[in-house]
Write an enzyme that holds these catalytic residues in place. Structure first.
Site, short mmCIF file in Angstrom:
data_model
loop_
_atom_site.label_atom_id
_atom_site.label_comp_id
_atom_site.label_asym_id
_atom_site.label_seq_id
_atom_site.Cartn_x
_atom_site.Cartn_y
_atom_site.Cartn_z
CD GLN A 162 -2.91 -0.87 2.44
OE1 GLN A 162 -2.40 -0.70 3.55
NE2 GLN A 162 -4.21 -1.02 2.29
CB THR A 197 2.05 -4.89 8.86
OG1 THR A 197 3.03 -4.24 9.66
CG2 THR A 197 2.29 -6.38 8.94
CG HIS A 198 -2.20 -2.89 5.83
ND1 HIS A 198 -2.82 -1.68 5.98
CD2 HIS A 198 -2.30 -3.50 7.03
CE1 HIS A 198 -3.27 -1.56 7.22
NE2 HIS A 198 -2.96 -2.65 7.88
CG LEU A 199 3.68 -6.68 3.15
CD1 LEU A 199 4.48 -7.53 4.13
CD2 LEU A 199 4.58 -6.18 2.04
#
Lengths: 592, 232
Positions: free
Chosen positions: A346, A518-520
């Site tokens: 993101q 941490t929004h992979l």
């Protein structure tokens, strides 16, 4: 090697794994979760006051993955040599029971329906030539209407607080006017807006946008969920992100699902069990179980099962598929294979506004999921035609509780010194009188951004590390700059005495040293075409039909919204179809 | 008044859950006890005497004593750092430390084989050698404060090797650990008297702001409390 048998194996005890384990035990299966970290119970280590220790928590990463055993390697471009991500910084995967679902913040979105069919929508509105060269724009092959019951179910399990806009087609509240229609209200009313969020709400409305209180998996009141487990009302202590919630207010697998699941005799949880690979039969078409390393005894164990659910963190899912030989590894040069394809992230940037000295923002007050956002520049809610980029960002004040070490190391912002003379003055002003506004945006997939196995570096068990090839692309940088430009008038309207806009810049490369999110996502994406997706619309492997891969690894694009709500809905959606269709007649649920 | 710290912690731990502790307890007495317990100078266990002098001087320049109150030295940041060296963090056990170690673009992150202990051990010796060579044979700690600041500024922006450590990495290690020591719970040896938190207005372990979600911009009125119950 020891050999054992269970009906279903679930890899990873985070949200996706806990949901699948709950659903499959309800269906009568014996289920074993294999979790490589420690067991974690909020009553034991989330207790007050020892858990609210910033040094041990967010700074020394108490609940996060210990990279000493396994990490990833990272490079920006295909012609570079990747090097290990040696210290946690840019993103923070979890470890132990609860996974990232224990240390998350709690922003709990559904999905922007247009994002589920982004390729179709962009082509319909702007034509095929609008899609930049090299961008792998794809649809999920599932609609919002199909997923709605599962978003609803997840919100009720999570005890989500929010304000609706429409319910069954009728305006029912003052929530986000861009949000899709709902079948029911949120289980709890919206969290209250902290001071800085309330200022943002007024100012954003005054400049013509549509502010709403964020849907939060932080309980605004006492709540008992459908599994009979209880949550306490959030007291805005500010220890969500990076912590277990001592108030039992932030939803986590540990608080909302596992207390019920642990009582089921058909359920087994094995911790310190590091899955080395999913075992396949001789023709590679069916999984026979998994081989894991018991980290307590250092013995390998073979666990046999009819059904294997891969539900670890996003990139661990992809890693395990590559190590196991499930599906064809993606090759960006030949443009073949699917495992590792469409790896996404993101675009997140933070802007800061300083208020007059009589106004205190009390930054330590907060809740991870709470805040006020606008969706005017998210998804396809605005006209991209004259702008020439795909994607968008919600914009928000999400005051999650700012702790002093992180604030001090981050520095006062703007042009102020980060140490020495003048530092304290600037820190005091920033900590007492400033607030931040984020642009939390999408990231598209590209042909040369992907995951594969590293040729050099190995984990503690002798297996190749996963390699990330990732950097920022022009489309996403321009999207971020456009959305950030919309923050400026809001800050002026809020009465900011000064402000500093955070944004991506042309030719910026991905910097692994600075926390972003941490929004992979992606790497094992869902879709209608086995040539461009690793799993079908039910999250079932196209290649090995008794393997389902659940998580943000299924996202073809990085969306503007936080991913957990979508992950939970996809988990319940997949579980429903496993229960109602797959178990009656195991085999591929979609013919390739 | 002194009690073995484990007894004191248990006692306070028992009190923390009760409303009477917050409302009525005269816990100034505990703050005094903690200060008394720290009356004798801390003897470093990891750093040798030369390193300790460097560390004290450098921490104080990063977070100086001024009109706002005590600097890093008074707050115990050097003690904090010394104690951190004997943890999994100090030994680099939280990091992926397998080779090969190669030079890579800075944006791909830390690629040295050195844990924090070795960054300090090699970096401080080389930093002192550097000041001796450029400042009339004087160690860093013996320079005037303004000279110390100038050296640190030079390090902050320099790739110069101090042992195997680039100067900017030694500087950032010092800066981060100093600020951790100033702003962490006093449990770890720094933030003495909670003066770091008091400066910012951070209330520490209070962690209950039900009534302060939105007070229309008023300042939060209560001072900090630590995990062990110390107040300021």
């Amino acid at each position: 090697m020891t050999t054992k048998k269970t009906d279903a194996i679930v890899i990873g005890a985070g949200w996706a794994g806990s949901i699948l384990a709950k659903e499959l035990t309800e269906a009568g299966l014996s289920v074993t979760i294999l979790e490589r970290g420690e067991d974690r119970a909020t009553a034991v280590e989330g207790d007050y006051p020892t858990s609210i220790d910033e040094l041990r928590g967010a700074i020394r990463h108490r609940l996060f993955q210990n990279l000493s055993q396994s990490t990833v390697t990272i490079r920006n471009t295909i012609d570079q040599t990747a090097v290990p991500y040696r210290r946690l910084a840019a993103f923070l995967p979890g470890e132990g029971v609860g996974g990232a679902g224990l240390h998350w913040s709690g922003v709990h979105f559904r999905v922007a329906p247009d994002d589920l069919a982004l390729r179709t929508n962009v082509v319909a509105r702007y034509g095929k030539s609008f899609i930049p060269e090299g961008m792998n724009l794809q649809d999920y092959d599932v609609t919002y209407e199909e997923l709605e019951p599962f978003f609803d179910k997840a919100e009720k399990v999570f005890g989500t607080s929010g304000e609706p806009y429409t319910i069954k087609g009728k305006v029912a509240g003052t929530g986000n006017p861009f949000a899709p229609d709902r079948s029911d209200a949120f289980p709890l009313p919206a969290m209250r807006d902290v001071y800085s969020a309330s200022l943002f709400k007024k100012a954003a409305a005054n400049v013509g946008y549509h502010p709403y209180s964020l849907p939060a998996a932080n309980a605004s009141a006492q709540y008992t969920n459908p599994y009979g487990v209880q949550m306490g009302p959030c007291n805005f202590c500010g220890y969500c992100s990076g912590y277990d919630c001592y108030m039992y207010s932030k939803a986590s697998p540990n608080v909302n699902i596992l207390p019920a699941l642990r009582q089921d005799p058909k359920f087994t949880l094995i911790t310190k069990a590091h899955v080395l690979k999913v075992d396949l039969d001789s023709d590679g078409k069916k999984a026979t179980g998994v081989t894991y390393l018991d980290l307590r005894t250092n013995q390998q164990v073979q666990l046999q099962a009819d059904l294997v659910i891969i539900s670890a963190f996003q990139f661990h899912n992809v890693h395990l598929m590559l190590l196991s030989g499930i599906g064809e590894p993606y090759d960006p040069v030949k443009n073949t294979g699917t495992i590792g394809r469409n790896f996404v992230y993101q675009t997140i940037t933070t802007s800061r506004a300083w208020l007059p000295s009589k106004q205190y923002t009390n930054l330590f007050v907060g809740a991870g999921g709470a805040g006020v956002a606008i969706d005017d520049f998210n998804s396809m809610n605005f006209d991209h035609g004259p702008l020439g980029f795909v994607g968008g960002s919600p914009v928000w004040v999400n005051q999650a509780g700012v702790k002093p070490i992180a604030a001090a190391i981050g520095g006062p912002g703007g042009k102020a010194p980060t140490w020495g003379e003048g530092y304290k003055d600037a820190m005091v002003e920033t900590y007492r009188h400033s607030l931040t506004i984020d642009a939390h945006g999408s990231n598209m997939a590209y042909r040369d951004i992907y995951l594969d196995l590293d040729p050099t570096y190995k984990n503690a068990y002798g297996q190749p590390l996963l390699r990330m090839t990732f950097t920022w692309k022009d489309n996403d940088i321009r999207m971020n700059q456009y959305v950030v430009s919309k923050i400026e008038p809001i800050m002026k309207e809020m009465g900011a005495t000064r402000y500093a806009l955070g944004q991506l810049h042309a030719n910026d490369v991905f910097d692994t040293r600075r926390y972003q999110t941490t929004h992979l996502g992606g790497g094992a994406v869902m879709g209608a075409d086995p040539k461009t997706s690793a799993i079908n619309r039910y999250l079932q492997s196209w290649d090995v039909s008794n393997v389902f891969v659940i998580g943000a690894s299924a996202f073809p694009q990085g969306m503007g919204y936080n991913p957990t709500g979508m992950v939970a809905a996809l988990a319940y959606w997949a579980a429903y179809h496993i229960r109602t269709t797959y178990l009656k007649n195991p085999g591929p649920m979609v013919q390739a | 008044m002194k009690m073995p710290s484990s007894t004191r912690r248990r006692f306070i731990g028992g009190l923390l859950g009760s409303a009477s502790f917050w409302l009525y307890s005269d816990h100034k007495v505990w703050a005094d006890a903690l200060v008394a317990g720290n009356a004798s100078p801390y003897a470093p266990r990891f750093f040798n005497q030369e390193e300790w002098r460097f560390l004290n001087a450098a921490c104080e320049r990063i977070y100086p004593t001024d009109a706002h109150g005590p600097g890093a030295r008074g707050l115990g940041a050097p003690e904090f750092i010394d104690r951190q060296m004997d943890t999994a963090y100090g030994r680099g056990e939280l990091w992926y430390m397998s080779g090969p170690f190669v030079t890579a673009p800075a944006n791909l992150g830390y690629q040295l084989s050195l844990p924090p202990r070795d960054v300090y051990r090699q970096g401080i010796a080389a930093a002192d050698a550097y000041t001796r060579a450029h400042h009339d044979g004087l160690s860093f700690a013996d320079l005037e404060a303004t000279e110390q600041t100038a050296v640190l500024k030079e390090f902050e922006h320099s790739d110069m090797a101090l042992g195997a450590v680039p100067a900017h990495l030694l500087f950032e290690q010092l800066r981060q650990n100093t600020l951790e020591g100033v702003f962490s719970d006093p449990l770890y040896g720094g933030n003495k008297g909670l003066a770091g938190w008091t400066l910012l207005g951070f209330p520490g372990a209070r962690a209950d702001f039900m009534d302060w979600v939105n007070q229309e911009g008023a300042a939060y009125p209560f001072g900090p409390v630590s995990i062990s119950g110390e107040t300021a």
